[in-house]
Design a protein around this motif. Structure first.
Motif, PDB file in Angstrom:
ATOM      1  N   SER A 108     -97.476 -27.731   4.093  1.00 25.32           N
ATOM      2  CA  SER A 108     -97.160 -28.883   3.127  1.00 25.32           C
ATOM      3  C   SER A 108     -95.872 -29.651   3.728  1.00 25.32           C
ATOM      4  O   SER A 108     -94.812 -28.942   4.162  1.00 25.32           O
ATOM      5  CB  SER A 108     -96.986 -28.200   1.949  1.00 25.32           C
ATOM      6  N   THR A 124     -96.110 -23.234   7.400  1.00 25.21           N
ATOM      7  CA  THR A 124     -94.857 -23.972   7.212  1.00 25.21           C
ATOM      8  C   THR A 124     -94.730 -25.042   6.034  1.00 25.21           C
ATOM      9  O   THR A 124     -95.832 -25.635   5.623  1.00 25.21           O
ATOM     10  CB  THR A 124     -94.784 -24.728   8.431  1.00 25.21           C
ATOM     11  N   THR A 125     -93.569 -24.937   5.499  1.00 26.88           N
ATOM     12  CA  THR A 125     -93.365 -25.992   4.303  1.00 26.88           C
ATOM     13  C   THR A 125     -92.058 -26.961   4.830  1.00 26.88           C
ATOM     14  O   THR A 125     -91.304 -26.375   5.149  1.00 26.88           O
ATOM     15  CB  THR A 125     -93.324 -25.406   2.739  1.00 26.88           C
ATOM     16  N   ILE A 126     -92.223 -28.142   4.258  1.00 28.04           N
ATOM     17  CA  ILE A 126     -91.257 -29.154   4.780  1.00 28.04           C
ATOM     18  C   ILE A 126     -90.971 -29.953   3.652  1.00 28.04           C
ATOM     19  O   ILE A 126     -92.009 -30.563   3.121  1.00 28.04           O
ATOM     20  CB  ILE A 126     -91.851 -30.024   6.208  1.00 28.04           C
ATOM     21  N   GLY A 127     -89.804 -30.356   3.318  1.00 28.45           N
ATOM     22  CA  GLY A 127     -89.531 -31.165   2.145  1.00 28.45           C
ATOM     23  C   GLY A 127     -89.891 -32.573   2.484  1.00 28.45           C
ATOM     24  O   GLY A 127     -90.370 -33.068   3.493  1.00 28.45           O
ATOM     25  N   GLY A 152     -86.146 -27.684   4.207  1.00 30.92           N
ATOM     26  CA  GLY A 152     -85.508 -28.270   3.375  1.00 30.92           C
ATOM     27  C   GLY A 152     -85.767 -29.838   3.361  1.00 30.92           C
ATOM     28  O   GLY A 152     -85.778 -30.627   4.356  1.00 30.92           O
ATOM     29  N   VAL A 203     -85.417 -20.327   8.017  1.00 31.22           N
ATOM     30  CA  VAL A 203     -85.391 -21.437   6.865  1.00 31.22           C
ATOM     31  C   VAL A 203     -84.209 -22.403   7.439  1.00 31.22           C
ATOM     32  O   VAL A 203     -83.277 -22.023   7.963  1.00 31.22           O
ATOM     33  CB  VAL A 203     -84.838 -20.757   5.684  1.00 31.22           C
ATOM     34  N   ASP A 216     -94.672 -20.946  10.708  1.00 27.57           N
ATOM     35  CA  ASP A 216     -94.060 -20.303   9.258  1.00 27.57           C
ATOM     36  C   ASP A 216     -92.784 -20.516   9.082  1.00 27.57           C
ATOM     37  O   ASP A 216     -92.024 -19.449   8.572  1.00 27.57           O
ATOM     38  CB  ASP A 216     -94.444 -18.721   9.278  1.00 27.57           C
ATOM     39  N   MET A 217     -92.216 -21.723   9.037  1.00 25.16           N
ATOM     40  CA  MET A 217     -90.764 -22.135   8.730  1.00 25.16           C
ATOM     41  C   MET A 217     -91.009 -22.754   7.274  1.00 25.16           C
ATOM     42  O   MET A 217     -91.905 -23.201   6.729  1.00 25.16           O
ATOM     43  CB  MET A 217     -90.444 -23.139   9.483  1.00 25.16           C
ATOM     44  N   GLU A 218     -89.465 -22.722   6.725  1.00 29.48           N
ATOM     45  CA  GLU A 218     -89.308 -23.211   5.480  1.00 29.48           C
ATOM     46  C   GLU A 218     -88.281 -24.271   5.737  1.00 29.48           C
ATOM     47  O   GLU A 218     -87.231 -23.979   6.098  1.00 29.48           O
ATOM     48  CB  GLU A 218     -88.767 -22.298   4.511  1.00 29.48           C
ATOM     49  N   GLU A 237     -82.189 -25.299   5.575  1.00 28.31           N
ATOM     50  CA  GLU A 237     -82.005 -25.634   4.429  1.00 28.31           C
ATOM     51  C   GLU A 237     -81.731 -27.492   4.315  1.00 28.31           C
ATOM     52  O   GLU A 237     -81.767 -27.665   5.338  1.00 28.31           O
ATOM     53  CB  GLU A 237     -81.027 -25.197   3.527  1.00 28.31           C
ATOM     54  N   THR A 255     -81.609 -18.423   8.973  1.00 27.28           N
ATOM     55  CA  THR A 255     -81.372 -19.383   7.906  1.00 27.28           C
ATOM     56  C   THR A 255     -80.259 -20.207   8.207  1.00 27.28           C
ATOM     57  O   THR A 255     -79.057 -19.785   8.569  1.00 27.28           O
ATOM     58  CB  THR A 255     -81.076 -18.619   6.262  1.00 27.28           C
TER      59      THR A 255
END
Ligand code: UD1
Ligand code: CA
Length: 488
Positions: free
Chosen positions: A275, A292-295, A312, A326, A308-310, A328, A344
């Motif tokens: 996303s 993976t989610t990206i802001g 921000g 992560v 598989d990253m998060e 941020e 992180t």
């Protein structure tokens, strides 16, 4: 669908797939971050069925293990010998038990682009028309190899004939059987008993159910879709790459339409479950993989691999290879940064050029800007870790942690021999090897004061260019380069 009779999806996945020439079972090959089978299950789950049954056979230990991982609620039906699609469905129904009823939908484990919405439309159409059996069909340019949909003079479907059993006239039909069928379970249980294997392949054809239904005067119909690639199966790695490229094209397009700028769709690979927030920009040469989610408002790339990253809002991730970590909001990584699992980077923090991090927390606004390895570390808020730092986390037997306090300033070319702690607001000297804790506010130094041994080169390295240069310097001469410079 709760008021409806129960729905069962049968996923056929027992066939061999020898043309893949692979140790790995065909349906376990990956495409857009899921296995082929994973895509089929995703489509199946999209219609919220009461039961999903997977028919497995070839390399079934591999497939069973994968099913247990990705969808443990799937009922596994073992087809010992692959005697045909009709036999496979009979095995699935036998596994479900005699009391099972309702609608059965058959899909293939090697058809990855089928969308849940398509399956939903197909099942809705099947129910609206109150048919005993429906088949999902498409018209394709080269129907060779597919079962052909034979229609009567009034347009009604009367049979599906396999390529090898077809007459020349039937081979000219361009409407093909996708293999995706819907039918009444209780009826099919009996009808399958009447299906034989007297055909060119000696197999029990599921498609012969159509002839049975027509002979019994039941309603049979076709649901034709335009987007034929959704019905295409994978048999070779050439087809796998082609369908993967098309899946990617669709995924990238979906993100662009949702507000993500993708500078170069051709070199951007995004897995199905990723996303990405609006107004994020993806630069060329970037793979965004797994979960993976990206802001929003982030800049990703060029040249990143993110698994598989998060990530921000507003982060900047440049030439970064990263997994299970992560980054941020507002943090930056790269260029040339390697984030291994468990890292992180706190809000506004930084991992800079040629930095490798593993299992390390970089606090908010903390920075590791240059040429460092930080493993098993805790770096406090606002701290700055100098160029060329090593967290020596491994003593050859165990891993230990390095803690750098908030607002600490550690100098260049430091080695922290873990376990070790630098207190809040502490400093270290250049080249220090820090083995003992540094208290808050202290300066930790370890290198002794510098000692110059005069004449060492002349005594120990006589005759070398270094010794000659040193001799000229002692005689008050300059090097060749300096002579030329001073003469201009
Ligand atoms: C089948 C259809 C054909 C259709 C085509 C679409 C029949 C008789 N033919 O042909 O009309 O156009 O799919 O791709 O149904 N499988 C089992 N157990 C078996 C045999 C097959 O699980 O005993 C599975 C395979 O793993 C595969 C699917 O069923 O996922 C289709 O089998 P395959 O042999 O590829 O069928 P086709 O000959 O392509
Ligand atoms: Ca096939």
């Amino acid at each position: 669908m709760s008021e409806q009779a129960p729905t069962t999806v049968i996923v056929l996945a027992a066939g061999g797939g020898t043309r893949m020439r692979s140790k790995t079972m065909k349906v376990l090959h990956p495409l857009a971050g899921r296995t082929l089978l994973g895509h089929a299950l995703h489509a199946a789950r999209g219609i919220a069925p009461d039961h999903v049954v997977a028919v497995i056979g070839n390399q079934r230990e591999q497939v069973a293990e994968h099913l247990a991982q990705v969808d443990p609620d799937v009922v596994q039906a073992v087809q010992e010998e692959q005697l045909g699609t009709g036999h496979a469905v009979a095995v699935a129904l036998a596994t479900l038990g005699e009391q099972a009823a309702g609608t059965v939908v058959v899909v293939y484990g090697d058809v990855p682009l089928l969308e849940p919405e398509t399956l939903e439309g197909f099942v809705a159409d099947h129910r609206e028309h109150d048919r005993t059996l429906s088949v999902l069909t498409a018209r394709i340019g080269n129907p060779h190899g597919y079962g052909r949909v034979v229609r009567g003079p009034d347009g009604a479907v009367v049979a599906i004939v396999e390529e090898r059993d077809a007459t020349d006239e039937q081979r000219r039909i361009d409407e093909i059987n996708s293999g995706i069928l819907a039918f009444d379970l209780a009826w099919a249980r009996d009808a399958l008993r009447g299906v034989g294997n007297d055909n060119a392949q000696g197999e029990y054809y599921l498609t012969d159910l159509i002839g049975v239904a027509v002979a019994e005067g039941r309603t049979v119909g076709a649901y034709e879709i335009e987007d034929e690639i959704q019905t295409e199966g994978v048999n070779t790695r050439v087809q796998l790459a082609r369908l993967a490229a098309e899946a990617n094209r669709r995924i990238v397009e979906r993100h662009m339409l949702a507000g993500v700028t993708v500078v170069d769709p051709a070199t951007t690979w995004i897995d199905a479950d990723v996303s990405i927030g609006a107004d994020t920009t993806i630069q060329p040469g970037t793979q965004i993989l797994g979960a993976t989610t990206i802001g929003s408002d982030a800049v990703i790339g060029p040249d990143c691999t993110l698994q598989d990253m998060e990530i921000g809002d507003g982060a900047s991730v440049v030439r970064t290879h990263a997994s299970l970590s992560v980054i941020e909001a507002g943090a930056t990584t790269g260029p040339f940064t390697y984030l291994r699992p468990g890292t992180t980077v706190g809000a506004g923090g930084k991992l800079g050029a040629f930095v490798e991090a593993k299992n390390t927390r970089v606090g908010p606004r903390a920075k590791v800007p240059h040429l460092s390895y930080v493993g098993d570390g805790d770096i406090g808020e606002g701290a700055n870790v100098g160029a060329g730092t090593i967290f020596a986390n491994y003593d050859g037997v165990n891993k230990h942690r390095t803690t750098i306090g908030a607002q600490a300033r550690t100098s260049s070319n430091n080695t922290f021999v873990a376990p070790v702690t630098v207190g809040d607001g502490a400093f270290t000297g250049a080249g220090a090897t820090i083995r003992e804790d540094v208290p808050p506010g202290a300066l930790g130094v370890s290198a002794g004061s510098q000692r110059n041994i005069e004449g060492w080169v002349a005594r120990r390295r006589p005759g070398t260019p270094a010794a000659e240069a040193a001799a000229r310097a002692a005689a008050g001469e300059h090097s060749d380069d300096d002579v030329q410079e001073s003469s201009t």
